[in-house]
Design a protein around this motif. Structure first.
Motif, PDB file in Angstrom:
ATOM      1  N   LEU A   6       0.611  -1.204  -0.216  1.00 45.13           N
ATOM      2  CA  LEU A   6       0.246   0.335   0.532  1.00 45.13           C
ATOM      3  C   LEU A   6       0.985   1.402   0.266  1.00 45.13           C
ATOM      4  N   LEU A   7       1.969   1.297   0.354  1.00 41.40           N
ATOM      5  CA  LEU A   7       2.535   2.433   1.151  1.00 41.40           C
ATOM      6  C   LEU A   7       3.660   2.972  -0.405  1.00 41.40           C
ATOM      7  N   PHE A   8       3.908   1.537  -1.168  1.00 38.64           N
ATOM      8  CA  PHE A   8       4.516   2.189  -2.081  1.00 38.64           C
ATOM      9  C   PHE A   8       4.013   1.722  -3.365  1.00 38.64           C
ATOM     10  N   ILE A   9       2.632   1.466  -3.485  1.00 34.01           N
ATOM     11  CA  ILE A   9       0.960   2.208  -4.843  1.00 34.01           C
ATOM     12  C   ILE A   9       1.557   3.727  -4.051  1.00 34.01           C
ATOM     13  N   ALA A  10       1.308   4.574  -3.411  1.00 31.35           N
ATOM     14  CA  ALA A  10       1.401   6.053  -2.345  1.00 31.35           C
ATOM     15  C   ALA A  10       3.052   6.824  -3.393  1.00 31.35           C
ATOM     16  N   LEU A  11       3.988   5.766  -2.945  1.00 33.47           N
ATOM     17  CA  LEU A  11       5.272   6.235  -3.684  1.00 33.47           C
ATOM     18  C   LEU A  11       4.902   6.321  -5.079  1.00 33.47           C
ATOM     19  N   ALA A  12       4.970   4.910  -5.849  1.00 32.99           N
ATOM     20  CA  ALA A  12       4.981   4.852  -6.896  1.00 32.99           C
ATOM     21  C   ALA A  12       3.624   6.260  -7.932  1.00 32.99           C
ATOM     22  N   ILE A  13       3.084   6.678  -7.154  1.00 29.43           N
ATOM     23  CA  ILE A  13       2.469   7.598  -7.462  1.00 29.43           C
ATOM     24  C   ILE A  13       3.102   9.397  -7.386  1.00 29.43           C
ATOM     25  N   VAL A  14       3.149   9.359  -6.362  1.00 33.70           N
ATOM     26  CA  VAL A  14       4.424  10.409  -5.748  1.00 33.70           C
ATOM     27  C   VAL A  14       6.082  10.942  -7.154  1.00 33.70           C
ATOM     28  N   PHE A  15       6.447   9.636  -7.115  1.00 29.26           N
ATOM     29  CA  PHE A  15       7.739   9.314  -8.023  1.00 29.26           C
ATOM     30  C   PHE A  15       7.184  10.104  -8.940  1.00 29.26           C
ATOM     31  N   GLY A  16       5.744   9.021 -10.183  1.00 25.89           N
ATOM     32  CA  GLY A  16       5.772   9.908 -11.185  1.00 25.89           C
ATOM     33  C   GLY A  16       5.234  11.003 -10.822  1.00 25.89           C
ATOM     34  N   ILE A  17       4.150  11.729 -10.193  1.00 26.32           N
ATOM     35  CA  ILE A  17       3.927  13.016  -9.990  1.00 26.32           C
ATOM     36  C   ILE A  17       5.408  14.086 -10.229  1.00 26.32           C
ATOM     37  N   ALA A  18       6.210  13.421  -9.652  1.00 27.97           N
ATOM     38  CA  ALA A  18       7.443  14.235  -9.452  1.00 27.97           C
ATOM     39  C   ALA A  18       8.225  14.249 -10.955  1.00 27.97           C
TER      40      ALA A  18
ATOM     41  N   TYR B 295       7.476  13.253 -13.538  1.00 31.53           N
ATOM     42  CA  TYR B 295       6.851  14.050 -14.927  1.00 31.53           C
ATOM     43  C   TYR B 295       6.357  15.636 -15.173  1.00 31.53           C
ATOM     44  N   ARG B 296       5.546  15.612 -13.893  1.00 32.03           N
ATOM     45  CA  ARG B 296       5.057  16.896 -14.168  1.00 32.03           C
ATOM     46  C   ARG B 296       5.776  18.097 -13.490  1.00 32.03           C
ATOM     47  N   MET B 297       6.809  17.724 -12.017  1.00 33.55           N
ATOM     48  CA  MET B 297       7.287  18.519 -11.807  1.00 33.55           C
ATOM     49  C   MET B 297       8.852  18.666 -12.379  1.00 33.55           C
ATOM     50  N   ASN B 298       8.629  17.508 -13.326  1.00 31.44           N
ATOM     51  CA  ASN B 298      10.148  17.541 -13.711  1.00 31.44           C
ATOM     52  C   ASN B 298      11.478  17.450 -12.896  1.00 31.44           C
ATOM     53  N   MET B 299      11.720  16.686 -12.144  1.00 30.23           N
ATOM     54  CA  MET B 299      12.839  16.272 -11.650  1.00 30.23           C
ATOM     55  C   MET B 299      13.652  15.732 -12.611  1.00 30.23           C
ATOM     56  N   PRO B 300      14.925  15.320 -11.798  1.00 33.04           N
ATOM     57  CA  PRO B 300      15.843  14.630 -12.585  1.00 33.04           C
ATOM     58  C   PRO B 300      15.966  13.243 -12.360  1.00 33.04           C
ATOM     59  N   LEU B 301      15.660  11.893 -12.917  1.00 33.96           N
ATOM     60  CA  LEU B 301      15.384  11.060 -12.595  1.00 33.96           C
ATOM     61  C   LEU B 301      16.803  10.816 -12.751  1.00 33.96           C
ATOM     62  N   GLY B 302      17.792  10.765 -11.631  1.00 35.40           N
ATOM     63  CA  GLY B 302      18.588  10.400 -11.101  1.00 35.40           C
ATOM     64  C   GLY B 302      18.629  10.579  -9.730  1.00 35.40           C
ATOM     65  N   PRO B 303      18.075  11.765  -9.137  1.00 32.03           N
ATOM     66  CA  PRO B 303      18.219  11.718  -7.785  1.00 32.03           C
ATOM     67  C   PRO B 303      16.863  11.481  -7.704  1.00 32.03           C
ATOM     68  N   ALA B 304      15.705  11.879  -7.955  1.00 36.61           N
ATOM     69  CA  ALA B 304      14.927  10.858  -8.250  1.00 36.61           C
ATOM     70  C   ALA B 304      14.629   9.995  -7.650  1.00 36.61           C
TER      71      ALA B 304
END
Length: 167
Positions: A81-93, A95-104
């Motif tokens: 359950l926590l991993f699902i929430a993490l995946a959503i935050v990661f995707g938004i970070a 693809y929407r917030m343009n966080m570089p992939l390495g640090p993300a």
């Protein structure tokens, strides 16, 4: 390991190659369109019913197996359950917030370890019926949500978990 290697080559690979070959030979059409042009509309309808029933069987088996696992290992349920929430935050970070992939990725892997640790510390114990309904809701949401929000980030971060387990 032999089943993965032999099965992947001789079953999965052959099926994927056959589907790709048929699709290319018929101008990129789907298997349903190929069946319709070669067998007719009734063949396409019969194939669609068969595909739908097969998918329903696979989903039912998946839900049953995972619900049983979550009942017997509630720590895995919490981590999932926590991993699902993490995946959503990661995707938004990414693809929407343009966080570089390495640090993300670095933050995501650390958060994944945190999800597992939190799952071990705070297990969620629910009945099998409750898990079945929650899993069916997840399957529905995952099937209608854009891939970049949940599925792609989940699979990307899961690949690092897989590498760690293999190691």
């Amino acid at each position: 390991m032999l089943w993965i290697i032999i099965g992947g080559i001789f079953f999965g690979g052959v099926q994927d190659f056959g589907s790709l070959f048929a699709s290319i030979r018929h101008d990129g059409k789907s298997i349903g369109q190929i069946i319709e042009s070669n067998i007719g509309t009734s063949g396409k309808k019969l194939f669609s019913v068969f595909a739908w029933l097969t998918l329903l069987l696979v989903v039912a088996a998946f839900v049953n197996i995972v619900a049983n696992t979550f009942v017997s290992v509630p720590e895995a349920a919490t981590a999932s359950l926590l991993f699902i929430a993490l995946a959503i935050v990661f995707g938004i970070a990414v693809y929407r917030m343009n966080m570089p992939l390495g640090p993300a990725t670095a933050v995501g892997i650390l958060a994944l370890v945190g999800c597992i640790s939190a799952g071990m510390a705070f297990p969620i114990a629910l009945s099998k019926t409750t898990w079945i309904f929650l899993l069916l809701a997840y399957i529905f949401v995952a099937s209608v949500t854009p891939v970049w929000i949940l599925l792609q980030p989940r699979d990307y971060l899961n690949s690092y978990l897989l590498y760690a387990m293999i190691g």
